[in-house]
Write a protein that holds these residues in place. Structure first.
Motif, mmCIF file in Angstrom:
data_model
loop_
_atom_site.group_PDB
_atom_site.id
_atom_site.type_symbol
_atom_site.label_atom_id
_atom_site.label_comp_id
_atom_site.label_asym_id
_atom_site.label_seq_id
_atom_site.Cartn_x
_atom_site.Cartn_y
_atom_site.Cartn_z
ATOM 1 N N TYR A 57 0.846 -1.195 0.000
ATOM 2 C CA TYR A 57 0.000 0.000 0.000
ATOM 3 C C TYR A 57 0.875 1.235 0.000
ATOM 4 C CZ TYR A 57 -3.692 -3.172 1.483
ATOM 5 O OH TYR A 57 -4.579 -4.219 1.561
ATOM 6 N N LEU A 58 0.488 2.234 -0.785
ATOM 7 C CA LEU A 58 1.141 3.522 -0.800
ATOM 8 C C LEU A 58 0.353 4.453 0.114
ATOM 9 C CD1 LEU A 58 3.520 4.922 -2.258
ATOM 10 C CD2 LEU A 58 1.873 5.708 -3.948
ATOM 11 N N ILE A 59 1.047 5.106 1.050
ATOM 12 C CA ILE A 59 0.394 6.060 1.941
ATOM 13 C C ILE A 59 0.236 7.371 1.174
ATOM 14 C CG2 ILE A 59 0.550 7.293 4.142
ATOM 15 C CD1 ILE A 59 0.297 4.236 4.392
ATOM 16 N N ILE A 92 8.667 1.380 -7.146
ATOM 17 C CA ILE A 92 7.916 2.417 -6.443
ATOM 18 C C ILE A 92 8.875 3.460 -5.898
ATOM 19 C CG2 ILE A 92 6.347 2.865 -4.508
ATOM 20 C CD1 ILE A 92 5.157 1.113 -6.739
ATOM 21 N N LYS A 93 8.548 4.727 -6.097
ATOM 22 C CA LYS A 93 9.338 5.797 -5.505
ATOM 23 C C LYS A 93 8.776 6.089 -4.121
ATOM 24 C CE LYS A 93 10.501 7.849 -9.910
ATOM 25 N NZ LYS A 93 11.893 7.716 -10.056
ATOM 26 N N ILE A 113 9.886 2.573 2.926
ATOM 27 C CA ILE A 113 9.029 1.707 3.733
ATOM 28 C C ILE A 113 8.700 2.406 5.047
ATOM 29 C CG2 ILE A 113 8.907 -0.462 5.021
ATOM 30 C CD1 ILE A 113 10.583 -1.709 2.798
ATOM 31 N N LYS A 114 7.422 2.505 5.322
ATOM 32 C CA LYS A 114 6.965 3.074 6.595
ATOM 33 C C LYS A 114 6.873 1.970 7.634
ATOM 34 C CE LYS A 114 3.191 5.252 8.967
ATOM 35 N NZ LYS A 114 1.771 5.475 9.001
ATOM 36 N N GLU A 115 6.269 0.842 7.232
ATOM 37 C CA GLU A 115 5.996 -0.226 8.192
ATOM 38 C C GLU A 115 5.681 -1.515 7.433
ATOM 39 O OE1 GLU A 115 2.974 -0.707 12.011
ATOM 40 O OE2 GLU A 115 2.734 0.965 10.646
ATOM 41 N N ILE A 116 6.068 -2.633 8.019
ATOM 42 C CA ILE A 116 5.680 -3.939 7.499
ATOM 43 C C ILE A 116 4.940 -4.657 8.614
ATOM 44 C CG2 ILE A 116 6.463 -6.165 6.612
ATOM 45 C CD1 ILE A 116 8.880 -4.701 5.440
ATOM 46 N N LYS A 117 3.677 -4.996 8.368
ATOM 47 C CA LYS A 117 2.837 -5.671 9.361
ATOM 48 C C LYS A 117 2.676 -7.127 8.935
ATOM 49 C CE LYS A 117 0.196 -1.574 10.600
ATOM 50 N NZ LYS A 117 -1.151 -1.048 10.825
ATOM 51 N N LEU A 118 3.491 -7.996 9.503
ATOM 52 C CA LEU A 118 3.493 -9.394 9.086
ATOM 53 C C LEU A 118 2.185 -10.102 9.407
ATOM 54 C CD1 LEU A 118 7.149 -10.330 10.056
ATOM 55 C CD2 LEU A 118 6.265 -9.739 7.804
ATOM 56 N N ASN A 152 -0.246 -8.996 6.876
ATOM 57 C CA ASN A 152 0.222 -9.166 5.495
ATOM 58 C C ASN A 152 0.200 -7.848 4.721
ATOM 59 O OD1 ASN A 152 0.588 -11.937 5.888
ATOM 60 N ND2 ASN A 152 -1.549 -12.335 5.398
ATOM 61 N N LYS A 153 0.729 -6.780 5.350
ATOM 62 C CA LYS A 153 0.709 -5.454 4.740
ATOM 63 C C LYS A 153 2.107 -4.858 4.716
ATOM 64 C CE LYS A 153 -2.982 -2.670 5.443
ATOM 65 N NZ LYS A 153 -3.905 -1.805 6.214
ATOM 66 N N ILE A 154 2.422 -4.230 3.582
ATOM 67 C CA ILE A 154 3.633 -3.436 3.439
ATOM 68 C C ILE A 154 3.168 -2.008 3.192
ATOM 69 C CG2 ILE A 154 5.711 -3.046 2.069
ATOM 70 C CD1 ILE A 154 5.325 -6.068 1.185
ATOM 71 N N LEU A 155 3.538 -1.089 4.072
ATOM 72 C CA LEU A 155 3.122 0.307 3.945
ATOM 73 C C LEU A 155 4.308 1.134 3.468
ATOM 74 C CD1 LEU A 155 1.087 0.591 7.255
ATOM 75 C CD2 LEU A 155 0.220 0.163 4.964
ATOM 76 N N ILE A 156 4.099 1.896 2.402
ATOM 77 C CA ILE A 156 5.168 2.666 1.768
ATOM 78 C C ILE A 156 4.787 4.142 1.760
ATOM 79 C CG2 ILE A 156 6.449 3.031 -0.375
ATOM 80 C CD1 ILE A 156 5.850 0.046 -1.015
#
Length: 67
Positions: free
Chosen positions: A7-9, A44-45, A48-53, A56-60
């Motif tokens: 996900y892109l913030i 993606i430009k 990484i803000k956070e990875i929530k295992l 199952n989320k990668i926040l960018i």
């Protein structure tokens, strides 16, 4: 199998940019290469803000260069 959604913030919240991400590689200071389960890649430009295992989320965080 362990894959996540990326996900892109944005100012409006989270925008899903890729499903079934299995690989995350930094490329330079503010770029991230995402690869999905089917081998498709997306550069993606951002950072990484956070990875929530458990979720199952990668926040960018969006890079200023995206605009």
């Amino acid at each position: 199998m362990c894959e996540a959604n990326a996900y892109l913030i944005t100012p409006d919240g989270e925008e899903k940019i890729m499903d079934y991400v299995i690989e995350v590689k930094p490329k330079g200071e503010e770029e991230i290469l995402l690869t999905d389960l089917f081998g498709e890649e997306k550069l993606i430009k951002g950072t990484i803000k956070e990875i929530k295992l458990l979720d199952n989320k990668i926040l960018i965080n969006r890079s200023e260069k995206n605009e």
